[in-house]
Design an enzyme around this catalytic site. Structure first.
Site, PDB file in Angstrom:
ATOM      1  NE  ARG A 121      -4.204  -1.913   1.779  1.00 40.74           N
ATOM      2  CZ  ARG A 121      -4.399  -2.771   2.589  1.00 40.74           C
ATOM      3  NH1 ARG A 121      -3.582  -2.704   3.762  1.00 40.74           N
ATOM      4  NH2 ARG A 121      -5.391  -3.639   2.243  1.00 40.74           N
ATOM      5  CE  LYS A 143       0.941  13.731 -15.261  1.00 38.29           C
ATOM      6  NZ  LYS A 143       0.778  14.442 -16.675  1.00 38.29           N
ATOM      7  CD  GLU A 185       9.874  17.313 -22.605  1.00 36.53           C
ATOM      8  OE1 GLU A 185       9.280  18.174 -22.002  1.00 36.53           O
ATOM      9  OE2 GLU A 185       9.157  16.461 -23.224  1.00 36.53           O
ATOM     10  CE  LYS A 224       6.816  17.471 -14.132  1.00 35.79           C
ATOM     11  NZ  LYS A 224       6.925  16.602 -14.869  1.00 35.79           N
ATOM     12  CD  GLU A 234      -1.873  16.875 -16.974  1.00 31.56           C
ATOM     13  OE1 GLU A 234      -0.940  16.355 -16.393  1.00 31.56           O
ATOM     14  OE2 GLU A 234      -2.413  16.684 -17.854  1.00 31.56           O
ATOM     15  NE  ARG A 238       2.069  17.198 -13.493  1.00 28.33           N
ATOM     16  CZ  ARG A 238       2.726  16.242 -12.406  1.00 28.33           C
ATOM     17  NH1 ARG A 238       1.781  16.190 -11.165  1.00 28.33           N
ATOM     18  NH2 ARG A 238       3.321  15.523 -13.000  1.00 28.33           N
ATOM     19  CG  ASN A 242       0.231  17.636 -21.157  1.00 31.54           C
ATOM     20  OD1 ASN A 242       1.219  17.000 -20.683  1.00 31.54           O
ATOM     21  ND2 ASN A 242      -0.959  17.337 -20.360  1.00 31.54           N
ATOM     22  CG  HIS A 245       4.289  16.593 -24.319  1.00 30.17           C
ATOM     23  ND1 HIS A 245       4.946  17.874 -24.370  1.00 30.17           N
ATOM     24  CD2 HIS A 245       4.829  15.560 -23.915  1.00 30.17           C
ATOM     25  CE1 HIS A 245       5.903  17.573 -23.609  1.00 30.17           C
ATOM     26  NE2 HIS A 245       6.013  16.352 -23.319  1.00 30.17           N
ATOM     27  CG  HIS A 249       2.262  12.050 -26.507  1.00 30.23           C
ATOM     28  ND1 HIS A 249       1.496  12.570 -25.324  1.00 30.23           N
ATOM     29  CD2 HIS A 249       3.390  11.569 -25.981  1.00 30.23           C
ATOM     30  CE1 HIS A 249       2.107  12.557 -24.259  1.00 30.23           C
ATOM     31  NE2 HIS A 249       3.298  12.030 -24.553  1.00 30.23           N
ATOM     32  CG  HIS A 262       9.111  12.232 -25.115  1.00 30.58           C
ATOM     33  ND1 HIS A 262       7.674  12.231 -25.596  1.00 30.58           N
ATOM     34  CD2 HIS A 262       9.294  13.112 -24.387  1.00 30.58           C
ATOM     35  CE1 HIS A 262       7.091  12.754 -24.640  1.00 30.58           C
ATOM     36  NE2 HIS A 262       8.070  13.679 -24.019  1.00 30.58           N
TER      37      HIS A 262
END
Ligand code: GLY
Length: 356
Positions: A121, A143, A185, A224, A234, A238, A242, A245, A249, A262
């Site tokens: 947990r 994340k 980035e 960040k 998000e 946040r 992206n 992205h 993506h 990426h």
């Protein structure tokens, strides 16, 4: 040493940035060593480069430490690997006090972080990123996740680490293309939050061998950390991370993961998003020109021919599309971003023609 805080009340943590930092980890963590078992989760190659040395230093400083390796690439984020790591930890007699050190790039950090979020947990973990992308992005903000047959990162948790150790000298052992791809980035942080940083980063791209990694990484982490501190889950702010992205993506999914890096896909995605910002009357024409020229200073790979229409389904199925609504990140000006729901399919298609 630069220390940047992610401020999330009880879940707050420091990001340390310094050349040569990996050697300092045993002394920085000494107050957190309460005779528990420490597990380094990493890859074979990274253990050989840095992991075994870190493990020896920890042992010499009195830590009880073991390690688990995962395969390279996205396989490390499979349910099978997740099961295997958990079983190995049980075999090693890990318990609720066990602490994980995630030594690797985004894939290792996501997988190890998800193991930490769910083992008994939830146990403590630290991130030690080894790629530029992980140093400025995936190791910060909690994340974590794994992939399932239906898609990437569809199982996961937002689970914050207890600290992040960024040692930019690690980049010296990486292939140059991989480092260069992460520079996109860094430009992204300037584009969305700091025009001066954007322009300074873009000037430095003229001589990448002399790029000031330590400072640029620290500034990116600061941006960040500020965003995550205000919007951990998000809900709004946040989303600005992206930027580039959505189309990035889609390019990755279309060409196949591993076929385009990426960071390179995001750089192309930023050019398209900049163009859309101009078409919406937000970014001034001259600023768009400067913006595009700055990104094109990166030695980006030439994209194979593609039909923009075939990228649209990937954009529609993206996790950033909520209840069918695309929250597209645009620039009001360089250094200031926002989201809009006004981006039509026609704009998306035309923006991809710019990068073909
Ligand atoms: N990589 C984007 C985020 O952490 O929100």
């Amino acid at each position: 040493m630069k220390t940047i805080n992610v401020n999330l009340e009880k879940r707050s943590y420091p990001i340390y940035v310094e050349n040569g930092l990996i050697k300092e980890i045993p002394s920085i963590l000494k107050d957190h060593n309460k005779d528990q078992k420490w597990i380094i989760i990493s890859q074979h190659r990274l253990m050989e480069f840095f992991g075994f040395e870190l493990m020896n230093q920890l042992k010499q400083a009195g830590y009880s430490v073991d390690y688990i390796t995962v395969p390279t690439g996205e396989t490390a984020k499979s349910i099978l690997e997740f099961n295997r790591i958990i079983s190995q930890m049980i075999e090693m007699k890990c318990d609720r006090s066990t602490t994980i050190l995630a030594l690797g790039g985004g894939v290792v950090g996501d997988a190890a972080g998800f193991v930490a979020s769910s083992f008994m947990r939830g146990i403590d973990y630290y991130q030690i990123p080894t790629t530029l992308l992980a140093m400025v992005d995936s190791s910060i903000g909690g994340k974590t996740g794994i992939n399932i047959a239906e898609g990437k990162n569809l199982v996961g948790a937002i689970y914050q680490p207890k600290g992040v150790f960024v040692d930019p000298t690690i980049l010296e052992s990486l292939p140059k293309e991989e480092v260069v791809s992460g520079l996109g980035e860094i430009l992204k942080y300037g584009a969305i939050k700091d025009a001066t940083f954007f322009s300074a980063t873009s000037q430095h791209l003229e001589n990448i061998d002399a790029f000031p990694f330590e400072d640029a990484i620290a500034r990116s982490c600061e941006i960040k950390a500020t965003i995550v501190s205000q919007d951990e889950r998000e809900g709004g702010l946040r989303r600005l991370l992206n930027f580039g992205h959505t189309i990035g993506h889609a390019l990755e999914a279309h060409f196949g993961y591993g076929q385009i890096r990426h960071g390179d896909a995001v750089s192309y995605g930023m050019i398209s998003a900049g163009w859309i910002s101009k078409e919406l009357g937000l970014l001034k024409k001259d600023d768009y020109k400067t913006f595009k020229q700055s990104i094109l200073r990166l030695p980006l790979p030439i994209l194979n021919k593609f039909d923009p229409v075939s990228l649209l389904p990937f954009i529609k199925n993206d996790k950033k599309t909520i209840s069918g609504q695309l929250h597209f990140v645009i620039l009001n000006q360089i250094g200031s971003a926002d989201t809009t729901e006004k981006v039509t399919d026609e704009l998306l298609l035309n923006s991809m023609k710019i990068i073909q």
